[in-house]
Write an enzyme that holds these catalytic residues in place. Structure first.
Site, short mmCIF file in Angstrom:
data_model
loop_
_atom_site.label_atom_id
_atom_site.label_comp_id
_atom_site.label_asym_id
_atom_site.label_seq_id
_atom_site.Cartn_x
_atom_site.Cartn_y
_atom_site.Cartn_z
N LYS A 24 0.89 -1.16 0.00
CA LYS A 24 0.00 0.00 0.00
C LYS A 24 0.93 1.21 0.00
O LYS A 24 1.66 1.46 0.95
CB LYS A 24 -0.88 -0.03 1.26
N GLY A 56 5.54 3.56 10.81
CA GLY A 56 4.78 4.81 10.85
C GLY A 56 4.41 5.17 12.27
O GLY A 56 5.11 4.83 13.22
N SER A 57 3.27 5.81 12.40
CA SER A 57 2.87 6.35 13.70
C SER A 57 2.35 5.26 14.62
O SER A 57 1.94 4.19 14.19
CB SER A 57 1.78 7.40 13.51
N GLY A 87 -0.03 2.14 13.58
CA GLY A 87 0.37 0.76 13.86
C GLY A 87 -0.63 0.04 14.74
O GLY A 87 -0.99 -1.11 14.48
N GLU A 124 6.61 -0.84 13.19
CA GLU A 124 7.67 -0.06 13.82
C GLU A 124 7.10 1.33 13.99
O GLU A 124 6.73 1.97 13.01
CB GLU A 124 8.91 -0.10 12.93
N CYS A 181 13.21 7.56 12.86
CA CYS A 181 12.65 6.78 13.97
C CYS A 181 13.61 6.78 15.15
O CYS A 181 13.20 6.57 16.29
CB CYS A 181 12.44 5.32 13.56
N GLU A 200 6.49 11.00 21.68
CA GLU A 200 7.35 11.40 20.57
C GLU A 200 6.83 12.67 19.92
O GLU A 200 5.63 12.80 19.64
CB GLU A 200 7.39 10.25 19.54
#
Lengths: 530, 530
Positions: free
Chosen positions: B184, B241-242, B246, B265, B302, B392
């Site tokens: 995707k 991603g975020s 996730g 992740e 990250c 974060e």
């Protein structure tokens, strides 16, 4: 060794005050003494705190220390002697020979993991050495090892009161990995659980390990087990039991602030494929082996052959008759608990009353909690149409699905959920047919057998006791055999750490003499500089 | 190569009709041509059906075939030439040198997995030979290998438009394992995605693989990504991603009839611990490295150092001043998307307005979507009291937590959630203090660095780009480095199968010349009989 009915919390024995329950004589239904106190939330709190406190020390013990610990557990279990076997026979209804064999297997599993620890490959030590002159950027020094995942919750299984219970495969592999273990005892064999738990407690003491390495909690209901899985200090869960039970634990673990892996071994009907050549050549012999496998241990194996698939012809009908004859003479055996017996009776009734299912044979009747074997047949069409026919009936019942041809049989296999095992009976002439099925079999099951039955699970290095959902919750793992340790490990990488701060496994000069992967290539001590 | 705005479904290019969207010039906010059509449910259905159809063939290709395929993808990516870099620069705002480096890394990752395939150890071939004379029961022949888990869904990441996107680490490791991949595409770099997707499509054709090995879907919203994870044919998911993204995918995967693993992740603030010796001896130099790491790639890594922990003394204050000076002169850089920029601005404002947080420095302002670096400080007490301070802030912002002493610092570390990395700056005199922290660091992070920063992730064999939740969804794995292939494998055991029906990896005579574990001991071809 006396059975007291107490939970074992680290080095202590504590009588739980959250309700009470008794072991039950599986054969008679009579209550066995003593009463077991249900652990309280504060008992659990204390066990978790001790496990957490023990973790950093235990996980860094030398592998040899943990190997000796596992062997000591085995010795302590053997030293209980016949009292363990007799209590276990009473609680489970399983016969002496089976339980003595299971005890040997349990001790063997502990020794297997002692060997895994001494071999050292479980560490997966890897070193990518620094390249200070690399262009455009120098390369750092990177070293990887596996570390223990954290304290582990283990749920004892009813059907293997020794090998999948307090000191069973989950406990052995978690302790080997360096994880403290808290066992939630299965209510169907509490006395057996306490005896084995005390053996582990004694081994902890004898090996001078932190007491929190092991606790054993009795639970008069579900609340302690659920709270254990929800406890933030628990980092993985091992479970063998029903689909509903496993799925419930998965839900709890996924709903945590920090989700953790649940290794649940749940539900499998273990299809048996009879290919035409084998069926024609030796259908009667296979039928007798089938009946023996089906009724072994009152059918209470995860790998029990609950489904038979074959092309419908005269050979299959002969197989059916031979299996029916063998089953009709099969003696009844006591089931593990009255509850399991009641569910079995219900499951068999459901099949017997099904409009599209034909009853081929019943085994002999026996005591009030004995399982009477049962064999049924149906068509592929009916089997496709009703998913209830694909549900596990825990006990010595099996369903033969008569298929029009091999294509239809293949379609039936494709329609199944994940399985622990699938067995194919084949002769030389069946090899092409088997080859065509293999890709499907590999996708459906963790273990593929030729000319055998899944009951009887070798404890070795090449065993997979696992499979796609709902056979297990995690198809990447096995709960039997040496790879089971991987479930309780996670990798950590160290970048540019001074040698004296590195764990022994990764230091220069390879002080533990491990096989280590240097820049991706296995090195068994040839490179002395790293 | 022209960018058409079409999804790639196997060998076809298909214009999606479920809405449309454009790439955006990250620097100017201008629309980039062409429009991308959102894939429909029937596009997804077609891609899944092709992946399913390709799976059994692709997973059984010889490892050498897949190695060449991965190398061919790399060659095809390079052959796009500068058009890829230019489109990617426009879509992401990332500078040329960074993207050329990232392209080299992407091709390097593909080559790494080609090497993993040629090495063969990923198979984990194991043989426990039969022991027909064993007492009391003969032992069966058991052989184990890893097989591919099934078709995999990969979600491209915004912050690594090449190395963690269409042909990034997840795709490379899944294809290496033998899993067809449906990507995707990330909406922030659709043109880049299409170009790389066409390179893979071309490699599939060139290597004569089944077309379903790869598809690329564009999505004008969230529905296709969600449907992809819910699709029963998809057996694992890779995502970078975020945290919210996730966790949403984990929920969908867990709610499936057959739950499947999600490798997400997500979120990490990558604590940096400055120990007193290092801080006193070279605080200014560390401050400059810190500022450089913090602002690298507009802080969109990250592994960006979002948290600094140190004992509050004059050395720390000097560090703060030096870091502040370095940051104040740091030029602004364009962020990946206006949305990421807006979130960054919000996150920084939240810190700036916090009653217990002191703003130490801001970087230079720039264009409308440029990130202005930010450095803050607070006390351990305030940090403990407000969990929002542990969240974060994606971008070049960091928070220094001033601790009373090393014990308080250790307590702060213990209170953190899971991390991808933790860095410790230490001098010789700090070794005892570092040693005391190490057990905590091992439990909190996948990678522990000495005297460096986590930005810059080596792609090798000893790398762990992973860590406890919420750094990732599965602490047992890494998404960078050769161990990433393990995420897409599962073990299958073969019992008593005739040799000609066994997969090549497990046949007598070891035709593939693999390292195989015989009765648990690694054998590199010495035993010729098995």
């Amino acid at each position: 060794m006396t059975i007291t009915g107490q939970s074992l919390i680290g080095a202590m024995s504590v009588r739980g005050t959250h309700g009470a329950f008794h072991g039950i004589n599986a054969r008679t239904g009579e209550t066995l003494e003593p009463a077991f106190g249900g652990a309280t939330q504060s008992d659990l709190e204390r066990a978790s705190a001790l496990a957490e406190a023990a973790f950093d020390t235990f996980r860094e013990t030398p592998p040899e220390t943990r190997a000796v610990f596992l062997e000591t557990i085995g010795e302590q279990i053997m030293s209980i002697g016949d009292a363990l076997i007799e209590r276990c026979m009473a609680e489970t209804g399983l016969p002496r020979a089976r339980l003595e064999g299971e005890r040997a297997r349990t001790v063997g599993q502990l020794r297997l993991f002692a060997g895994v620890l001494r071999n050292g490959d479980f560490v997966d030590a890897r070193i990518d050495p620094a390249q200070p002159d690399r262009k455009p950027m120098p390369r750092v020094d990177l070293r990887l090892r596996n570390v223990a995942i954290g304290p582990v919750a283990v749920f004892g299984a009813s059907n293997f009161p020794l090998a999948f219970s307090v000191a069973g495969g989950d406990t052995a592999s978690a302790l080997a990995a360096g994880c403290p273990v808290i066992v939630k005892a299965h209510g169907a064999h509490p006395g057996t659980s306490e005896l084995v738990g005390r053996a582990i407690q004694q081994a902890v003491r004898q090996c001078a390990l932190p007491e929190g390495v092991f606790s054993l909690l009795f639970d008069s209901g579900l609340s302690i087990g659920q709270a254990l899985v929800a406890d933030a200090r628990i980092k993985a869960v091992g479970f063998t039991g029903s689909r509903a039970g496993g799925v419930a634990l998965m839900k709890i673990a996924n709903a945590r602030e920090e989700p953790v892996p649940v290794y649940a071994e749940m539900s499998s009907i273990n299809p048996v494929v009879l290919l035409p050549g084998a069926l024609g050549a030796r259908g009667t012999a296979i039928a007798q082996q089938f009946a023996a496998s089906l009724t072994l241990g009152a059918g209470q194996f995860c790998t029990n052959p609950g489904l038979v698939l074959a092309v419908d012809d005269e050979s299959l009908r002969a197989f059916e008759r031979a299996a029916g004859v063998a089953l009709a003479s099969a003696g009844a055996s006591t089931m593990l608990t009255p509850g399991i017996h009641a569910n079995y009776v219900k499951g068999v009734e459901r099949l017997a009353e099904h409009a599209d299912v034909e009853q081929l044979a019943r085994g002999q009747a026996g005591g009030p909690f004995d399982a009477q074997a049962a064999l049924f047949a149906t068509t592929a069409q009916a089997f496709s149409a009703d998913s209830a026919l694909r549900e596990e009936v825990f006990g010595p019942a099996s369903l033969i699905v008569r298929c029009r041809d091999l294509d239809e049989l293949h379609g039936m296999l494709k329609s199944l959920e994940g399985q622990l095992t699938v067995a194919v009976h084949l002769d030389h002439d069946d090899r092409a047919a088997c080859r065509a099925l293999l890709p499907t079999l590999e996708r459906k099951a963790g273990r593929i057998l030729a000319n055998g039955f899944g009951t009887g699970v070798e404890v070795g290095h090449a065993m997979v006791h696992g499979g796609p959902f709902p056979a297990t919750s995690d198809t990447r793992t096995t709960s039997v055999g040496s790879r089971a340790i991987e479930r309780f490990l996670r990798p950590v990488s160290y970048q540019d750490l001074p040698d004296e701060l590195l764990p022994q496994e990764l230091r220069d000069g390879n002080p533990l003499v491990l096989a280590r992967r240097i820049d991706g290539v296995m090195n068994r001590g040839e490179n002395k500089n790293i």
